[in-house]
Motif scaffolding. Sequence first.
Motif, PDB file in Angstrom:
ATOM      1  N   PRO A  60       0.820  -1.206   0.000  1.00 37.08           N
ATOM      2  CA  PRO A  60       0.000   0.000   0.000  1.00 37.08           C
ATOM      3  C   PRO A  60       0.860   1.266   0.000  1.00 37.08           C
ATOM      4  CG  PRO A  60       0.203  -0.777   2.242  1.00 37.08           C
ATOM      5  CD  PRO A  60       0.947  -1.769   1.370  1.00 37.08           C
ATOM      6  N   ASP A  61       0.203   2.399  -0.209  1.00 36.53           N
ATOM      7  CA  ASP A  61       0.899   3.679  -0.125  1.00 36.53           C
ATOM      8  C   ASP A  61       0.896   4.193   1.305  1.00 36.53           C
ATOM      9  OD1 ASP A  61       1.402   3.936  -2.985  1.00 36.53           O
ATOM     10  OD2 ASP A  61      -0.761   4.207  -3.152  1.00 36.53           O
ATOM     11  N   VAL A  62      -0.221   4.011   1.985  1.00 39.85           N
ATOM     12  CA  VAL A  62      -0.420   4.463   3.368  1.00 39.85           C
ATOM     13  C   VAL A  62      -1.280   3.423   4.081  1.00 39.85           C
ATOM     14  CG1 VAL A  62      -0.194   6.944   2.862  1.00 39.85           C
ATOM     15  CG2 VAL A  62      -2.418   5.824   2.622  1.00 39.85           C
ATOM     16  N   SER A  63      -1.559   3.633   5.354  1.00 34.10           N
ATOM     17  CA  SER A  63      -2.394   2.691   6.100  1.00 34.10           C
ATOM     18  C   SER A  63      -3.182   3.423   7.183  1.00 34.10           C
ATOM     19  CB  SER A  63      -1.533   1.579   6.705  1.00 34.10           C
ATOM     20  OG  SER A  63      -0.546   2.132   7.533  1.00 34.10           O
ATOM     21  N   ALA A  64      -4.021   2.668   7.877  1.00 29.48           N
ATOM     22  CA  ALA A  64      -4.788   3.201   9.005  1.00 29.48           C
ATOM     23  C   ALA A  64      -5.228   2.025   9.877  1.00 29.48           C
ATOM     24  CB  ALA A  64      -6.007   3.984   8.522  1.00 29.48           C
ATOM     25  N   ILE A  65      -5.642   2.325  11.092  1.00 23.26           N
ATOM     26  CA  ILE A  65      -6.127   1.279  11.995  1.00 23.26           C
ATOM     27  C   ILE A  65      -7.321   0.587  11.344  1.00 23.26           C
ATOM     28  CG2 ILE A  65      -7.226   0.813  14.214  1.00 23.26           C
ATOM     29  CD1 ILE A  65      -5.590   3.084  15.394  1.00 23.26           C
ATOM     30  N   ALA A  66      -7.267  -0.747  11.316  1.00 21.28           N
ATOM     31  CA  ALA A  66      -8.334  -1.492  10.652  1.00 21.28           C
ATOM     32  C   ALA A  66      -8.623  -2.843  11.299  1.00 21.28           C
ATOM     33  CB  ALA A  66      -7.980  -1.708   9.183  1.00 21.28           C
ATOM     34  N   ALA A  90     -10.323   1.718   7.022  1.00 21.03           N
ATOM     35  CA  ALA A  90      -9.074   2.439   6.774  1.00 21.03           C
ATOM     36  C   ALA A  90      -9.177   3.404   5.592  1.00 21.03           C
ATOM     37  CB  ALA A  90      -7.936   1.446   6.548  1.00 21.03           C
ATOM     38  N   ALA A  91      -9.772   2.971   4.490  1.00 22.38           N
ATOM     39  CA  ALA A  91      -9.870   3.843   3.310  1.00 22.38           C
ATOM     40  C   ALA A  91     -10.745   5.072   3.571  1.00 22.38           C
ATOM     41  CB  ALA A  91     -10.358   3.048   2.103  1.00 22.38           C
ATOM     42  N   PRO A  92     -11.925   4.926   4.221  1.00 23.70           N
ATOM     43  CA  PRO A  92     -12.712   6.130   4.514  1.00 23.70           C
ATOM     44  C   PRO A  92     -12.004   7.095   5.471  1.00 23.70           C
ATOM     45  CG  PRO A  92     -14.114   4.208   4.600  1.00 23.70           C
ATOM     46  CD  PRO A  92     -12.707   3.716   4.486  1.00 23.70           C
ATOM     47  N   LEU A  93     -11.171   6.577   6.371  1.00 23.01           N
ATOM     48  CA  LEU A  93     -10.410   7.483   7.236  1.00 23.01           C
ATOM     49  C   LEU A  93      -9.501   8.366   6.379  1.00 23.01           C
ATOM     50  CD1 LEU A  93      -9.473   8.442  10.076  1.00 23.01           C
ATOM     51  CD2 LEU A  93      -7.598   6.852   9.771  1.00 23.01           C
ATOM     52  N   TRP A  94      -8.797   7.751   5.425  1.00 23.63           N
ATOM     53  CA  TRP A  94      -7.937   8.540   4.543  1.00 23.63           C
ATOM     54  C   TRP A  94      -8.751   9.486   3.669  1.00 23.63           C
ATOM     55  CZ3 TRP A  94      -3.137  10.121   4.207  1.00 23.63           C
ATOM     56  CH2 TRP A  94      -2.190   9.479   5.007  1.00 23.63           C
ATOM     57  N   ALA A  95      -9.952   9.093   3.259  1.00 18.47           N
ATOM     58  CA  ALA A  95     -10.816   9.985   2.488  1.00 18.47           C
ATOM     59  C   ALA A  95     -11.203  11.204   3.326  1.00 18.47           C
ATOM     60  CB  ALA A  95     -12.061   9.245   2.002  1.00 18.47           C
ATOM     61  N   ALA A  96     -11.446  10.988   4.611  1.00 23.91           N
ATOM     62  CA  ALA A  96     -11.778  12.103   5.502  1.00 23.91           C
ATOM     63  C   ALA A  96     -10.589  13.043   5.677  1.00 23.91           C
ATOM     64  CB  ALA A  96     -12.231  11.566   6.862  1.00 23.91           C
ATOM     65  N   VAL A  97      -9.380  12.488   5.819  1.00 23.74           N
ATOM     66  CA  VAL A  97      -8.179  13.326   5.925  1.00 23.74           C
ATOM     67  C   VAL A  97      -7.998  14.121   4.632  1.00 23.74           C
ATOM     68  CG1 VAL A  97      -5.663  13.293   6.162  1.00 23.74           C
ATOM     69  CG2 VAL A  97      -7.068  11.841   7.635  1.00 23.74           C
ATOM     70  N   ALA A  98      -8.245  13.494   3.484  1.00 28.76           N
ATOM     71  CA  ALA A  98      -8.140  14.197   2.194  1.00 28.76           C
ATOM     72  C   ALA A  98      -9.160  15.334   2.116  1.00 28.76           C
ATOM     73  CB  ALA A  98      -8.342  13.224   1.045  1.00 28.76           C
ATOM     74  N   ALA A  99     -10.368  15.098   2.615  1.00 29.16           N
ATOM     75  CA  ALA A  99     -11.391  16.151   2.610  1.00 29.16           C
ATOM     76  C   ALA A  99     -10.963  17.329   3.488  1.00 29.16           C
ATOM     77  CB  ALA A  99     -12.726  15.591   3.074  1.00 29.16           C
ATOM     78  N   LEU A 100     -10.372  17.033   4.651  1.00 30.86           N
ATOM     79  CA  LEU A 100      -9.878  18.107   5.519  1.00 30.86           C
ATOM     80  C   LEU A 100      -8.752  18.888   4.836  1.00 30.86           C
ATOM     81  CD1 LEU A 100      -9.803  16.236   8.949  1.00 30.86           C
ATOM     82  CD2 LEU A 100     -11.380  18.066   8.250  1.00 30.86           C
ATOM     83  N   ALA A 101      -7.864  18.177   4.160  1.00 28.71           N
ATOM     84  CA  ALA A 101      -6.770  18.855   3.451  1.00 28.71           C
ATOM     85  C   ALA A 101      -7.328  19.729   2.335  1.00 28.71           C
ATOM     86  CB  ALA A 101      -5.783  17.831   2.899  1.00 28.71           C
ATOM     87  N   ALA A 165      -3.329  16.287  11.163  1.00 27.34           N
ATOM     88  CA  ALA A 165      -2.917  17.695  11.131  1.00 27.34           C
ATOM     89  C   ALA A 165      -1.635  17.860  10.318  1.00 27.34           C
ATOM     90  CB  ALA A 165      -2.729  18.226  12.548  1.00 27.34           C
ATOM     91  N   GLY A 166      -0.723  16.899  10.437  1.00 31.69           N
ATOM     92  CA  GLY A 166       0.516  16.940   9.672  1.00 31.69           C
ATOM     93  C   GLY A 166       0.276  16.788   8.184  1.00 31.69           C
ATOM     94  N   VAL A 167      -0.634  15.895   7.800  1.00 36.21           N
ATOM     95  CA  VAL A 167      -0.975  15.721   6.382  1.00 36.21           C
ATOM     96  C   VAL A 167      -1.508  17.037   5.822  1.00 36.21           C
ATOM     97  CG1 VAL A 167      -2.506  14.539   4.740  1.00 36.21           C
ATOM     98  CG2 VAL A 167      -1.393  13.238   6.566  1.00 36.21           C
ATOM     99  N   VAL A 168      -2.422  17.676   6.548  1.00 38.59           N
ATOM    100  CA  VAL A 168      -3.010  18.944   6.097  1.00 38.59           C
ATOM    101  C   VAL A 168      -1.924  20.014   5.965  1.00 38.59           C
ATOM    102  CG1 VAL A 168      -4.590  20.820   6.729  1.00 38.59           C
ATOM    103  CG2 VAL A 168      -5.307  18.430   6.995  1.00 38.59           C
ATOM    104  N   ASP A 169      -1.107  20.188   6.997  1.00 45.73           N
ATOM    105  CA  ASP A 169      -0.046  21.203   6.953  1.00 45.73           C
ATOM    106  C   ASP A 169       0.939  20.949   5.816  1.00 45.73           C
ATOM    107  OD1 ASP A 169      -1.177  22.455   9.142  1.00 45.73           O
ATOM    108  OD2 ASP A 169       0.280  21.668  10.585  1.00 45.73           O
ATOM    109  N   ASP A 170       1.275  19.674   5.599  1.00 45.73           N
ATOM    110  CA  ASP A 170       2.223  19.343   4.535  1.00 45.73           C
ATOM    111  C   ASP A 170       1.629  19.593   3.159  1.00 45.73           C
ATOM    112  OD1 ASP A 170       3.956  18.714   6.575  1.00 45.73           O
ATOM    113  OD2 ASP A 170       4.091  16.588   6.088  1.00 45.73           O
ATOM    114  N   PHE A 171       0.328  19.328   2.975  1.00 50.82           N
ATOM    115  CA  PHE A 171      -0.297  19.630   1.678  1.00 50.82           C
ATOM    116  C   PHE A 171      -0.333  21.134   1.420  1.00 50.82           C
ATOM    117  CE2 PHE A 171      -1.937  15.301   1.002  1.00 50.82           C
ATOM    118  CZ  PHE A 171      -1.682  15.204  -0.361  1.00 50.82           C
ATOM    119  N   ILE A 172      -0.557  21.914   2.461  1.00 47.22           N
ATOM    120  CA  ILE A 172      -0.541  23.379   2.292  1.00 47.22           C
ATOM    121  C   ILE A 172       0.847  23.814   1.829  1.00 47.22           C
ATOM    122  CG2 ILE A 172      -0.664  25.586   3.521  1.00 47.22           C
ATOM    123  CD1 ILE A 172      -2.883  24.205   5.293  1.00 47.22           C
TER     124      ILE A 172
END
Length: 179
Positions: A60-66, A90-101, A165-172
Amino acid sequence: VGCTTALVGTGGTYGEEAVWGEPFVQWGAGGGLSVVFTRPKWQTGPGVDNQYSDGMRQVPDVSAIADSDTGWDVVMGGSWYAGGGGTSAAAPLWAAVAALADQALDQRHLPQMGFANPALYDFGSHPGDFPAGAFNPVTRGTNLFYPATSTGWNFGTGWGTPNAAGVVDDFIAYERGSR
């Protein structure tokens, strides 16, 4: 998106995560090599080239608790259910982080993330060039095929789980070109 299991720390706090693998029931996280797609040029960084690499796309590229034993409680129809997990969590968690970013990028009048993988691999390859750590590295466990490795990318969890928060800051920073 790979899958992890949570390990409890002192006093019942979050400790760390391990690759999700259940040897007694023979299931766990996915991960491996494509038999169709060659490895894209953006898929680089510490850990990407390893003893299993063969020039094909690695996941995978990334992961999450599953892990359904340590993962998510779910509310359906007004009732609580314990044990939600797998890539369905796990995938919807990353979708939520993407939406926040994307929301944070939009508020700053920056382009939305679009195809995220080149940026995610940049975050993993050059964490010191960005304002915050995007990933919680996972260096324990196995998905029954591939072990987690030292900090960096691995076949069990990719770059690891999100520090939202780190993902969001890094995308900015990435979209501003200010890394």
